[in-house]
Scaffold this active site. Structure first.
Site, PDB file in Angstrom:
ATOM      1  N   CYS A 120       0.953  -1.278   0.086  1.00 41.95           N
ATOM      2  CA  CYS A 120       0.073   0.084   0.141  1.00 41.95           C
ATOM      3  C   CYS A 120       0.763   1.226   0.033  1.00 41.95           C
ATOM      4  O   CYS A 120       0.456   2.349  -0.605  1.00 41.95           O
ATOM      5  CB  CYS A 120      -1.029   0.028   1.096  1.00 41.95           C
ATOM      6  SG  CYS A 120      -0.137  -0.298   2.773  1.00 41.95           S
TER       7      CYS A 120
ATOM      8  N   HIS B  39      -2.291   6.816   3.411  1.00 42.33           N
ATOM      9  CA  HIS B  39      -0.792   7.171   3.681  1.00 42.33           C
ATOM     10  C   HIS B  39      -0.839   8.244   2.878  1.00 42.33           C
ATOM     11  O   HIS B  39      -1.031   8.808   1.719  1.00 42.33           O
ATOM     12  CB  HIS B  39      -0.193   5.881   3.002  1.00 42.33           C
ATOM     13  CG  HIS B  39      -0.170   4.691   3.714  1.00 42.33           C
ATOM     14  ND1 HIS B  39      -0.636   4.627   5.137  1.00 42.33           N
ATOM     15  CD2 HIS B  39       0.094   3.643   3.318  1.00 42.33           C
ATOM     16  CE1 HIS B  39      -0.666   3.325   5.187  1.00 42.33           C
ATOM     17  NE2 HIS B  39      -0.304   2.441   4.304  1.00 42.33           N
TER      18      HIS B  39
END
Length: 372
Positions: free
Chosen positions: A152, A277
């Site tokens: 990710c 993120h």
């Protein structure tokens, strides 16, 4: 006079055509359908073009019998086992590494193409590591019948970076990541929420160790408090003090871009954000760069949204980006000391493009290839 219905297909003809179309579509299995990423994936499959025939939901035996909604229909979850892959063309796995290592080969042995979101096969030279906006062509060559989905953190930046690389030629990459707690699953989210409850409305955070004492044994998967704090660690300890997350960014970026010698350095930090993120990126290129040129490239890049007007306080933040599909880019600057380097700030939802969406996009590539 021609009747109004003349020349139109009858209801029976239409039903027959729909049935033939459904038969021609490949069948999909979602393994790990009850997990955090699996749940997001079911939503994405319901939102995007319907390229699948049957969608079979698979999970551990303890989840068998549950009913989940996909494409507006309730589907019963079946237990993971060899028979679960009968009649399936593509299987998307969102399970721990050890489970993927055991069951992905089983699916492949039954003629299934596996799209794996774990780290079990990412660095296998016979397994393509695919980001459709960057290297879709690699999905067609899969000697082991497996396509890997990147980590990710890598996925949160690589679409934007790939677009810049195509124009300027990347020569070096330095990254600092600010990773959301959902990157370690439900335990990370639960831990942050519990710690926030412990510190909310207090004066904590003004003295050494007071937050740690307040949260007590609720550290969960983190080595230090995550509320009112940042933790300069993500992953497991590797050689010479590097973390596994940092090495994933390095190794996966090299593989996706086809640049095995690319210098890449990453420092991964966990921050008190639930989902999405962020990364501060220093990218050096073979050719001189300009902010205007970078803006033009990023604004036109598929899967990227440019949000960069500091004078108007416009730049991406996790709380604004969460729940969206694109990679968001802002704070684009040319390095003060190097006309071939750019600084930029990137945000991406780690459960969507960082996991489920990329898998769905890979699946759509396969559906087009495998359509019967």
């Amino acid at each position: 006079m021609i009747p109004a219905e003349a020349g139109r297909p009858s209801l029976a003809d239409t039903a027959g055509a729909d049935a033939r179309t459904a038969r021609n579509k490949p069948h999909l299995a979602v393994v790990g359908a009850t997990g955090a990423v699996g749940s997001v994936l079911l939503g994405i499959l319901s939102e995007r073009a319907d390229v699948w025939g049957e969608i079979r939901l698979i999970a551990s035996p303890r989840s068998a019998g549950r009913k989940l909604t996909v494409r507006g229909e309730e589907v019963e979850v079946v237990a993971l086992g060899e028979d679960a892959f009968d009649g399936i063309d593509v299987a998307m796995f969102d399970v721990p590494d050890e489970v993927a290592a055991q069951w992905v080969p089983v699916a492949v042995s039954k003629g299934v193409v596996a799209v794996d979101n774990s780290g079990a096969f990412r660095m296998d030279p016979d397994v393509p590591l695919v980001v459709p906006e960057v290297n879709a062509h690699t999905a067609r060559v899969r000697p082991r019948g497996i396509i890997a989905n990147p980590n990710c953190t890598t996925l949160s930046m690589i679409v934007a970076l790939g677009a810049l690389h195509a124009e300027y030629g990347l020569s070096e990459l330095i990254v600092s990541s600010y990773q959301a707690v959902s990157g370690v699953g439900k335990a990370g989210v639960d831990t942050l929420r519990a710690q926030l409850s412990a510190v909310c409305g207090t004066e904590l955070g003004a003295k050494p160790g007071d937050v740690r004492r307040a949260v007590g044994d609720t550290l969960g998967p983190f080595p230090a408090p995550i509320a009112l704090n940042v933790v300069p660690w993500a992953g497991t300890l590797q050689e010479d003090g590097w973390s596994s997350e940092e090495l994933k960014v390095r190794n996966e970026t090299r593989k996706i871009l086809g640049m095995p010698e690319l210098p890449v350095t990453a420092t991964c930090v966990r921050v008190p954000v639930l989902t999405t993120h962020s990364l501060a990126v220093h990218a050096r290129f073979e050719n001189e760069v300009t902010v205007a040129g970078a803006h033009e490239i990023l604004a036109a890049a598929p899967g990227v949204v440019l949000c960069d007007d500091p004078a108007e306080e416009e730049y991406p933040t996790p709380s604004d980006v969460v729940g969206t599909d694109p990679t968001w880019v802002g704070r684009v600057r040319r390095s003060l000391d190097d006309p071939r380097a750019l600084e930029l700030f990137v945000c991406g939802d780690n459960l969507r493009k960082g996991a489920a969406l990329n898998a769905a996009q890979i699946g759509e590539l396969l559906a087009g290839e495998l359509r019967k």
